[in-house]
Design a protein around this motif. Structure first.
Motif, short mmCIF file in Angstrom:
data_model
loop_
_atom_site.label_atom_id
_atom_site.label_comp_id
_atom_site.label_asym_id
_atom_site.label_seq_id
_atom_site.Cartn_x
_atom_site.Cartn_y
_atom_site.Cartn_z
N PRO A 167 -6.95 -8.07 4.64
CA PRO A 167 -6.18 -6.84 4.46
C PRO A 167 -6.97 -5.75 3.73
O PRO A 167 -7.85 -6.04 2.91
CB PRO A 167 -4.97 -7.29 3.63
N GLU A 168 -6.64 -4.51 4.06
CA GLU A 168 -7.22 -3.36 3.36
C GLU A 168 -6.89 -3.48 1.88
O GLU A 168 -5.77 -3.80 1.49
CB GLU A 168 -6.65 -2.06 3.93
N GLY A 169 -7.88 -3.22 1.05
CA GLY A 169 -7.65 -3.25 -0.39
C GLY A 169 -7.89 -4.61 -1.03
O GLY A 169 -7.74 -4.77 -2.24
N THR A 170 -8.26 -5.62 -0.23
CA THR A 170 -8.56 -6.93 -0.80
C THR A 170 -9.78 -6.83 -1.72
O THR A 170 -10.80 -6.26 -1.35
CB THR A 170 -8.86 -7.96 0.31
N LYS A 171 -9.66 -7.34 -2.92
CA LYS A 171 -10.76 -7.26 -3.87
C LYS A 171 -11.93 -8.13 -3.40
O LYS A 171 -11.73 -9.23 -2.90
CB LYS A 171 -10.30 -7.72 -5.26
N PRO A 172 -13.14 -7.62 -3.55
CA PRO A 172 -14.30 -8.42 -3.17
C PRO A 172 -14.34 -9.73 -3.96
O PRO A 172 -13.94 -9.79 -5.12
CB PRO A 172 -15.49 -7.52 -3.54
N GLY A 173 -14.83 -10.78 -3.33
CA GLY A 173 -14.91 -12.08 -3.99
C GLY A 173 -14.88 -13.21 -2.97
O GLY A 173 -14.91 -12.97 -1.76
N THR A 174 -14.83 -14.43 -3.47
CA THR A 174 -14.79 -15.61 -2.61
C THR A 174 -13.39 -16.21 -2.64
O THR A 174 -12.85 -16.49 -3.73
CB THR A 174 -15.81 -16.66 -3.08
N TYR A 175 -12.80 -16.38 -1.47
CA TYR A 175 -11.47 -16.97 -1.33
C TYR A 175 -11.59 -18.26 -0.50
O TYR A 175 -12.60 -18.48 0.18
CB TYR A 175 -10.52 -15.99 -0.66
N TYR A 176 -10.56 -19.08 -0.58
CA TYR A 176 -10.62 -20.37 0.11
C TYR A 176 -9.41 -20.55 1.03
O TYR A 176 -8.27 -20.27 0.63
CB TYR A 176 -10.67 -21.52 -0.90
N ARG A 206 -16.28 -2.51 1.85
CA ARG A 206 -17.05 -1.64 2.74
C ARG A 206 -17.58 -0.45 1.94
O ARG A 206 -17.03 -0.08 0.90
CB ARG A 206 -16.19 -1.16 3.90
N ALA A 207 -18.65 0.13 2.42
CA ALA A 207 -19.20 1.32 1.78
C ALA A 207 -18.27 2.51 2.04
O ALA A 207 -17.92 2.79 3.18
CB ALA A 207 -20.59 1.62 2.32
N THR A 208 -17.84 3.21 0.98
CA THR A 208 -16.98 4.39 1.10
C THR A 208 -17.65 5.55 0.37
O THR A 208 -18.32 5.35 -0.66
CB THR A 208 -15.59 4.13 0.52
N PHE A 209 -17.47 6.73 0.90
CA PHE A 209 -18.17 7.89 0.35
C PHE A 209 -17.18 8.97 -0.10
O PHE A 209 -16.14 9.17 0.53
CB PHE A 209 -19.13 8.48 1.40
N SER A 251 -4.91 -17.24 -1.17
CA SER A 251 -5.71 -16.04 -0.93
C SER A 251 -4.87 -14.96 -0.24
O SER A 251 -3.83 -15.27 0.36
CB SER A 251 -6.91 -16.38 -0.05
N PRO A 252 -5.31 -13.69 -0.28
CA PRO A 252 -4.59 -12.62 0.43
C PRO A 252 -4.90 -12.59 1.93
O PRO A 252 -4.34 -11.78 2.66
CB PRO A 252 -5.10 -11.34 -0.26
N ILE A 253 -5.77 -13.45 2.40
CA ILE A 253 -6.21 -13.44 3.80
C ILE A 253 -5.09 -13.97 4.70
O ILE A 253 -4.45 -14.98 4.39
CB ILE A 253 -7.47 -14.29 3.97
N THR A 254 -4.87 -13.27 5.80
CA THR A 254 -3.86 -13.68 6.78
C THR A 254 -4.54 -14.49 7.88
O THR A 254 -5.47 -14.01 8.53
CB THR A 254 -3.17 -12.46 7.41
N VAL A 255 -4.08 -15.70 8.10
CA VAL A 255 -4.63 -16.57 9.15
C VAL A 255 -3.70 -16.51 10.36
O VAL A 255 -2.51 -16.80 10.26
CB VAL A 255 -4.76 -18.02 8.65
N HIS A 256 -4.25 -16.14 11.51
CA HIS A 256 -3.46 -16.05 12.74
C HIS A 256 -3.51 -17.35 13.54
O HIS A 256 -2.55 -17.69 14.22
CB HIS A 256 -3.96 -14.89 13.59
#
Length: 217
Positions: A123-132, A172-175, A94-99
């Protein structure tokens, strides 16, 4: 051989057989064993996050301890407990960073254990979805305890189990401003109408426009 003498011999033989039988029972009772093992499972709660955020994920470990041979309660608890447990967490593919990469969980007893707080960044720009995320548990446990009347003898093992826990990423909601009109003149007050569009994938609720600051004079 007289009748009385035959009865005496028979009585002695019966006593010998009885002593032998009781001796076998005594030896069997002395060999007491409790056996079993831990059975670990991982789960998470409140695992939905938006992109571009730092967050804390609460991890729980459920131990459904297995008892294959019962006995003294203190030893039953021991064989079902995962001892000196070390949790290792990674983002996997996944693109998620684990600290929080390591978490010393200690003894994981029968039942639900936790929460173990895991720090992570989406991270900014991560596509919505389910990661593991990958969670690896390394621990020691006692598979059997032989006890009574001697000092207990422990049969210990080491075990490693790997789990995958889900993290749901929402945009996130962006306008974006798609239209604007005004009747205001230079240095005059007026009305400024703006049409905005939510260009994100997250539904925005209870949206309030921010009032612009009055210009200083």
């Amino acid at each position: 051989m007289t009748r009385d003498r035959r009865l005496g011999v028979a009585l002695v033989a019966l006593l010998l057989v009885g002593a032998s039988a009781f001796g076998v029972v005594s030896v069997s009772a002395a060999n007491k064993t409790v056996a079993g093992h831990p059975d670990l499972h991982a789960s998470v709660t409140d695992n939905e996050f938006t992109t571009g955020t730092e967050a804390t994920l609460d991890l729980y470990v459920q131990n459904d301890g297995v008892l294959t041979q019962g006995g003294a309660a203190e030893y039953q608890e021991r064989v079902k407990t995962a001892r000196s447990t070390q949790l290792s967490i990674s983002g996997g593919s996944s693109p998620i960073t684990v600290h929080t990469k390591q978490y010393p969980a200690g003894n994981i007893v029968d039942g639900t254990n936790g929460p173990y707080s895991i720090k992570l960044t989406v991270p900014e720009g991560t596509k919505p979805g389910t990661y593991y995320l990958n969670v690896r548990a390394q621990y020691k446990y006692t598979g059997a305890v032989n006890y009574d009347p001697e000092q207990p003898e422990y049969v210990d093992y080491q075990q490693t189990k790997t789990f995958r826990v889900p993290v749901v990423v929402r945009d996130r909601a962006t306008f974006s401003v798609v239209n604007s009109t005004t009747n205001a003149q230079v240095n005059q007050r007026g009305t400024y109408n703006v049409t905005v569009k939510n260009t994100g994938s997250e539904v925005a609720t209870n949206v309030s426009p921010k009032r612009p600051r009055e210009p200083t004079r």
